[in-house]
Scaffold this motif. Structure first.
Motif: not given
Length: 233
Positions: A60-68, A76-80, A112-119
């Motif tokens: 599970q990756l996020t804006d904070r822990n994503y690295g090269p 990229f998913t969405s709960a809805n 996706g919706p919770a991680n705007r920078r990666l999106r």
């Protein structure tokens, strides 16, 4: 034995206190940021290695822990999103596939919706979106059926049918975010002006024009007042 003057003792104690304060002084802001960046990359690498040796987990990756990292299969998913929920079991099967694990391919997902920078960075506008990042430079988009066997064939060999793919976008900035929003808004306004959204679209275009006109008027009045004050002084 000669007695040391009290003034010299006071000066020596003062110098010792100052040196102690310097040794305890906090690191500069840039040093803290560098430490955070290094820790983030270490944490991401640790998670990737853990998922690789475990062979049966989705990172599970996020804006904070994503690295090269490469190679990486990023979903990229969405709960809805109903389609995202339907493919979760197949994606889990893919993450524990023997051939995928032997190839060293890391399987990860992003909300996706919770991680705007990666999106924004990867230009994701719909869910689910499955990307294959390879060699740290190239990106390939999966457009096949959401079945584990088909996705496995894509990451092992099928991605080559897309040629060189696309370059992995650079790290997102506020300029990129504003540019993306501007392009999206311009496209929707263009569709509304063409009548794609009916009367609601025409009303949206009219209100947008009115708001832009008011903003320009206020800017003109502010500038005129400022120039008048400059002339008076």
């Amino acid at each position: 034995m000669k007695q040391i003057p009290s003034q010299l003792v006071h000066v020596a104690e003062k110098q010792a206190n100052e040196e102690g304060m310097r040794s305890r002084a906090p690191l500069p802001l840039m040093a803290h940021r560098q430490r955070i960046k290094i820790c983030s990359r270490f944490f991401t690498t640790f998670l990737l290695c853990t998922s690789f040796f475990a062979g049966a987990s989705i990172l599970q990756l996020t804006d904070r822990n994503y690295g090269p990292s490469s190679p990486l299969l990023l979903l990229f998913t969405s709960a809805n999103c109903r389609y995202c929920q339907q493919m979760q079991d197949e994606y889990q099967i893919l993450s524990s596939d023997e051939h995928v694990c032997k190839a060293g391919i890391h399987v990860a997902s992003v909300e996706g919706p919770a991680n705007r920078r990666l999106r924004v960075r990867f230009g994701v506008t719909q869910y689910p979106t499955l990307l294959y990042l390879r060699d740290g430079e190239q990106m390939y988009t999966y457009r096949g059926e959401r079945i584990a066997q088909h996705m496995r064939s894509f990451v092992l060999k099928g991605y080559e049918n897309q040629g060189d793919g696309l370059p992995i976008p650079p790290k997102v900035t506020w300029r990129n975010i504003l540019g993306t929003y501007w392009k999206s808004a311009s496209k929707e306004l263009s569709q509304a002006a063409n009548g794609d959204f009916g009367m609601i679209g025409y009303a949206t275009v009219g209100l947008t024009g009115l708001v832009i006109g008011l903003v320009c008027m206020l800017a003109y009045i502010t500038l005129a007042v400022a120039l008048r004050k400059v002339k008076e002084t």
